[in-house]
Motif scaffolding. Structure first.
Motif, PDB file in Angstrom:
ATOM      1  N   MET A 277       0.831  -1.206   0.000  1.00 43.14           N
ATOM      2  CA  MET A 277       0.000   0.000   0.000  1.00 43.14           C
ATOM      3  C   MET A 277       0.871   1.263   0.000  1.00 43.14           C
ATOM      4  O   MET A 277       0.608   2.221  -0.739  1.00 43.14           O
ATOM      5  N   THR A 278       1.913   1.251   0.811  1.00 44.37           N
ATOM      6  CA  THR A 278       2.802   2.409   0.914  1.00 44.37           C
ATOM      7  C   THR A 278       3.473   2.710  -0.427  1.00 44.37           C
ATOM      8  O   THR A 278       3.524   3.872  -0.866  1.00 44.37           O
ATOM      9  N   ASP A 279       3.975   1.659  -1.068  1.00 50.71           N
ATOM     10  CA  ASP A 279       4.674   1.844  -2.341  1.00 50.71           C
ATOM     11  C   ASP A 279       3.733   2.332  -3.443  1.00 50.71           C
ATOM     12  O   ASP A 279       4.083   3.231  -4.220  1.00 50.71           O
ATOM     13  N   LEU A 280       2.532   1.745  -3.515  1.00 48.07           N
ATOM     14  CA  LEU A 280       1.568   2.167  -4.536  1.00 48.07           C
ATOM     15  C   LEU A 280       1.148   3.621  -4.320  1.00 48.07           C
ATOM     16  O   LEU A 280       1.017   4.390  -5.276  1.00 48.07           O
ATOM     17  N   ALA A 281       0.936   3.975  -3.043  1.00 46.57           N
ATOM     18  CA  ALA A 281       0.547   5.353  -2.734  1.00 46.57           C
ATOM     19  C   ALA A 281       1.657   6.330  -3.108  1.00 46.57           C
ATOM     20  O   ALA A 281       1.406   7.408  -3.650  1.00 46.57           O
ATOM     21  N   ALA A 282       2.911   5.938  -2.835  1.00 50.29           N
ATOM     22  CA  ALA A 282       4.046   6.807  -3.142  1.00 50.29           C
ATOM     23  C   ALA A 282       4.184   7.034  -4.644  1.00 50.29           C
ATOM     24  O   ALA A 282       4.604   8.103  -5.090  1.00 50.29           O
ATOM     25  N   LYS A 283       3.803   6.030  -5.426  1.00 49.98           N
ATOM     26  CA  LYS A 283       3.875   6.137  -6.886  1.00 49.98           C
ATOM     27  C   LYS A 283       2.642   6.813  -7.479  1.00 49.98           C
ATOM     28  O   LYS A 283       2.575   7.031  -8.689  1.00 49.98           O
ATOM     29  N   GLY A 284       1.652   7.121  -6.633  1.00 51.29           N
ATOM     30  CA  GLY A 284       0.417   7.709  -7.125  1.00 51.29           C
ATOM     31  C   GLY A 284      -0.464   6.719  -7.849  1.00 51.29           C
ATOM     32  O   GLY A 284      -1.342   7.104  -8.632  1.00 51.29           O
ATOM     33  N   GLU A 285      -0.281   5.426  -7.546  1.00 47.64           N
ATOM     34  CA  GLU A 285      -1.021   4.390  -8.256  1.00 47.64           C
ATOM     35  C   GLU A 285      -2.157   3.786  -7.439  1.00 47.64           C
ATOM     36  O   GLU A 285      -2.840   2.886  -7.909  1.00 47.64           O
ATOM     37  N   LEU A 286      -2.374   4.294  -6.226  1.00 50.51           N
ATOM     38  CA  LEU A 286      -3.424   3.712  -5.389  1.00 50.51           C
ATOM     39  C   LEU A 286      -4.775   4.361  -5.655  1.00 50.51           C
ATOM     40  O   LEU A 286      -5.810   3.693  -5.687  1.00 50.51           O
ATOM     41  N   GLY A 287      -4.779   5.657  -5.819  1.00 53.38           N
ATOM     42  CA  GLY A 287      -6.020   6.337  -6.187  1.00 53.38           C
ATOM     43  C   GLY A 287      -6.930   6.693  -5.041  1.00 53.38           C
ATOM     44  O   GLY A 287      -8.023   7.236  -5.247  1.00 53.38           O
ATOM     45  N   PHE A 288      -6.527   6.398  -3.810  1.00 57.30           N
ATOM     46  CA  PHE A 288      -7.343   6.766  -2.649  1.00 57.30           C
ATOM     47  C   PHE A 288      -6.462   6.782  -1.403  1.00 57.30           C
ATOM     48  O   PHE A 288      -5.364   6.220  -1.388  1.00 57.30           O
ATOM     49  N   GLU A 289      -6.963   7.433  -0.374  1.00 58.75           N
ATOM     50  CA  GLU A 289      -6.271   7.421   0.915  1.00 58.75           C
ATOM     51  C   GLU A 289      -6.594   6.121   1.625  1.00 58.75           C
ATOM     52  O   GLU A 289      -7.726   5.667   1.622  1.00 58.75           O
ATOM     53  N   TRP A 290      -5.594   5.525   2.261  1.00 60.68           N
ATOM     54  CA  TRP A 290      -5.821   4.260   2.940  1.00 60.68           C
ATOM     55  C   TRP A 290      -5.339   4.332   4.375  1.00 60.68           C
ATOM     56  O   TRP A 290      -4.590   5.222   4.769  1.00 60.68           O
ATOM     57  N   GLY A 291      -5.777   3.390   5.151  1.00 61.91           N
ATOM     58  CA  GLY A 291      -5.329   3.272   6.530  1.00 61.91           C
ATOM     59  C   GLY A 291      -5.432   1.816   6.944  1.00 61.91           C
ATOM     60  O   GLY A 291      -5.931   0.971   6.202  1.00 61.91           O
ATOM     61  N   ALA A 292      -4.956   1.510   8.140  1.00 63.12           N
ATOM     62  CA  ALA A 292      -5.037   0.147   8.657  1.00 63.12           C
ATOM     63  C   ALA A 292      -5.171   0.185  10.167  1.00 63.12           C
ATOM     64  O   ALA A 292      -4.512   0.994  10.836  1.00 63.12           O
ATOM     65  N   VAL A 293      -6.044  -0.651  10.675  1.00 60.30           N
ATOM     66  CA  VAL A 293      -6.290  -0.725  12.113  1.00 60.30           C
ATOM     67  C   VAL A 293      -6.354  -2.193  12.536  1.00 60.30           C
ATOM     68  O   VAL A 293      -6.424  -3.098  11.713  1.00 60.30           O
ATOM     69  N   MET A 294      -6.359  -2.375  13.832  1.00 60.73           N
ATOM     70  CA  MET A 294      -6.516  -3.705  14.401  1.00 60.73           C
ATOM     71  C   MET A 294      -7.853  -4.309  13.948  1.00 60.73           C
ATOM     72  O   MET A 294      -8.827  -3.591  13.722  1.00 60.73           O
ATOM     73  N   LEU A 295      -7.904  -5.614  13.789  1.00 56.01           N
ATOM     74  CA  LEU A 295      -9.139  -6.290  13.411  1.00 56.01           C
ATOM     75  C   LEU A 295     -10.245  -5.955  14.423  1.00 56.01           C
ATOM     76  O   LEU A 295      -9.994  -5.920  15.625  1.00 56.01           O
ATOM     77  N   PRO A 296     -11.458  -5.666  13.964  1.00 48.41           N
ATOM     78  CA  PRO A 296     -12.538  -5.336  14.904  1.00 48.41           C
ATOM     79  C   PRO A 296     -12.795  -6.459  15.917  1.00 48.41           C
ATOM     80  O   PRO A 296     -12.444  -7.617  15.672  1.00 48.41           O
ATOM     81  N   THR A 297     -13.413  -6.093  17.019  1.00 52.80           N
ATOM     82  CA  THR A 297     -13.825  -7.070  18.017  1.00 52.80           C
ATOM     83  C   THR A 297     -15.238  -7.505  17.672  1.00 52.80           C
ATOM     84  O   THR A 297     -16.201  -6.786  17.931  1.00 52.80           O
ATOM     85  N   PHE A 298     -15.372  -8.671  17.084  1.00 53.36           N
ATOM     86  CA  PHE A 298     -16.671  -9.156  16.649  1.00 53.36           C
ATOM     87  C   PHE A 298     -17.470  -9.780  17.798  1.00 53.36           C
ATOM     88  O   PHE A 298     -18.691  -9.737  17.807  1.00 53.36           O
ATOM     89  N   PHE A 299     -16.760 -10.364  18.755  1.00 54.07           N
ATOM     90  CA  PHE A 299     -17.444 -11.094  19.815  1.00 54.07           C
ATOM     91  C   PHE A 299     -17.119 -10.526  21.194  1.00 54.07           C
ATOM     92  O   PHE A 299     -17.321  -9.350  21.423  1.00 54.07           O
ATOM     93  N   ASP A 300     -16.586 -11.322  22.098  1.00 51.16           N
ATOM     94  CA  ASP A 300     -16.520 -10.949  23.515  1.00 51.16           C
ATOM     95  C   ASP A 300     -15.378  -9.997  23.869  1.00 51.16           C
ATOM     96  O   ASP A 300     -15.516  -9.169  24.766  1.00 51.16           O
ATOM     97  N   HIS A 301     -14.257 -10.119  23.211  1.00 53.33           N
ATOM     98  CA  HIS A 301     -13.084  -9.299  23.557  1.00 53.33           C
ATOM     99  C   HIS A 301     -12.105  -9.327  22.394  1.00 53.33           C
ATOM    100  O   HIS A 301     -12.181 -10.207  21.521  1.00 53.33           O
ATOM    101  N   PRO A 302     -11.153  -8.397  22.355  1.00 52.36           N
ATOM    102  CA  PRO A 302     -10.172  -8.385  21.258  1.00 52.36           C
ATOM    103  C   PRO A 302      -9.302  -9.641  21.279  1.00 52.36           C
ATOM    104  O   PRO A 302      -8.902 -10.122  22.339  1.00 52.36           O
ATOM    105  N   ALA A 303      -9.029 -10.161  20.127  1.00 52.29           N
ATOM    106  CA  ALA A 303      -8.094 -11.284  19.948  1.00 52.29           C
ATOM    107  C   ALA A 303      -7.814 -11.377  18.457  1.00 52.29           C
ATOM    108  O   ALA A 303      -8.744 -11.342  17.651  1.00 52.29           O
ATOM    109  N   THR A 304      -6.559 -11.478  18.110  1.00 55.01           N
ATOM    110  CA  THR A 304      -6.177 -11.535  16.702  1.00 55.01           C
ATOM    111  C   THR A 304      -5.093 -12.575  16.511  1.00 55.01           C
ATOM    112  O   THR A 304      -4.099 -12.597  17.253  1.00 55.01           O
TER     113      THR A 304
END
Length: 426
Positions: A277-304
């Motif tokens: 993602m970083t390389d594509l963005a640097a080259k102007g080839e991604l076409g959008f702003e991106w980000g990344a976060v921890m996987l959501p907590t779907f159930f009782d507590h965080p775990a990844t």
């Protein structure tokens, strides 16, 4: 007499020169790192060699990732032809120990170069052990994370003022978010839905968020009270495909392309795709702003789900390391961890806590944002049947992926997976 003294002095100088040359230790190194990981590791090795030009030289070789690498290590160690040090997935430690391929590492030796349990996340450090004995030193924590297209989330009202997603925790909320994202994208979320890699990592995360037990202390795979939790994890993933939120029967590379092309608003994958993602963005080839976060907590507590690249020493038959060689290997392992900020550039979370908590790392995005998962990471089951390129991964490809794609009922998939793994264990 003067001539004799001159010759003697010259001989002494020559001997000293030879001794100095011999004092430099060569450390034979094997890794399985390709792509962006390989580029970054080679740069680290070059730095190490430059800084230790008079004392230690790493001679590195990169071998094929997965089963070929581990088979090569096992056969080479058995005849005393393995390297001095190597990269190793922590998830493969149990099998490496059982097969006799790994040498135990003395805690006092590690402490002598500043590598002690308090310098690593507890679960990460313990994943390098078997029966309380240390067989590796973690180098990173690599896990799955949630990549997101900021433009698409903003349009759907799912982006907070801080530029991070909102409203994604909980199965119902996540489903509602996918429904909001669906009209503006070919897929609301892309992920690998065939094979073994991502399907296992997502399943294991959702399963552990419910405190599911994949392997009990008595050697039982998926004990009865954990089967409903496993079924629920598979049902959640299958619903994404059934509702058209996620693509069916999609290979890894295609899942990445769906996100980078803008066809998917969200993407579930490993931290190792951050450089993409970083390389594509640097080259102007991604076409959008991106980000990344921890996987959501779907159930009782965080775990990844998480694994680690680590450093291990092969148990080379009939070839015990000299004290000088051991000191050089320990210096290599210690230096790599203390300089792992450069490795974090590949998306990884440094295993060495002083680096992970450094001001330099805290400003490294998106790594710093999702690095909190180090405290809630769940490593693969401690079994010779688990880990990268293992029977557990095969079982995922044979049962969980078909269920995700509607070819098997989730209940049936889990029961067949349990029976398959138990048969292999007994």
């Amino acid at each position: 007499m003067k001539k004799f003294l001159s010759v003697a002095m010259l001989s002494s100088v020559a001997l000293l020169a030879i001794g100095a040359a011999q004092a430099k230790e060569t450390v034979v190194w094997w890794d399985f790192l390709g792509g962006g990981d390989g580029v970054r590791m080679k740069a680290l090795i070059e730095r190490f060699n430059a800084e230790h030009a008079d004392t230690i030289e790493i001679q590195g070789t990169t071998l094929e990732w997965g089963t070929p690498f581990y088979s090569k290590v096992q056969t080479s160690a058995a005849v005393g032809e393995g390297p001095d040090v190597m990269t190793y997935h922590l998830s493969r430690i149990p099998l490496g120990v059982e097969s006799g391929a790994l040498a135990e590492i003395n805690p006092d030796d590690l402490a002598s170069v500043g590598l002690t349990a308090d310098k690593f996340a507890t679960s990460n450090w313990e994943a390098a052990q078997v029966d309380g004995k240390q067989y590796a030193v973690p180098f990173d924590i690599h896990s799955i994370i949630l990549y997101y297209n900021k433009d698409k989330l903003a349009e759907a009202g799912l982006l907070g003022e801080d530029g991070k997603p909102i409203g994604l925790d909980g199965v119902d909320n996540f489903t509602a978010a996918l429904e909001k994202l669906k009209p503006g994208s070919e897929y609301a979320v892309s992920l690998q839905t065939s094979g073994d890699g991502t399907p296992w990592r997502v399943f294991y995360s959702l399963f552990n968020q419910q405190d599911g037990v994949f392997l009990s202390d008595d050697g039982t795979f998926l004990p009865d009270d954990s089967i409903p939790k496993a079924v629920k994890a598979v049902e959640t993933m299958a619903n994404w495909v059934e509702q058209g939120y996620a693509p069916a029967q999609t290979e890894y590379e295609n899942s990445v392309a769906l996100f980078t092309s803008g066809a998917a608003a969200l993407h579930i994958n490993g931290v190792w795709e951050v450089p993409t993602m970083t390389d594509l963005a640097a080259k102007g080839e991604l076409g959008f702003e991106w980000g990344a976060v921890m996987l959501p907590t779907f159930f009782d507590h965080p775990a990844t789900w998480a694994d680690s690249h680590s450093f291990a020493i092969p148990n080379n038959a009939g070839k015990e390391q000299t004290p000088e060689k051991k000191a050089a290997v320990l210096e290599v392992i210690s230096w790599m961890n203390k300089n792992s900020l450069a490795w974090a550039d590949a998306g990884h979370i440094p295993a060495y806590t002083p680096v992970r908590e450094s001001e330099e790392f805290k400003t490294m995005e998106p790594n710093a944002t999702y690095s909190i998962l180090a405290d809630t990471a769940v490593f693969d089951p401690r079994s010779t049947l688990a880990g990268v390129a293992s029977p557990v991964y095969d079982a995922v490809a044979n049962y969980i992926s078909p269920a995700v794609n509607g070819e098997l009922e989730p209940q049936e998939a889990i029961e067949e997976m349990k029976a398959d793994l138990q048969d292999q264990a007994d």
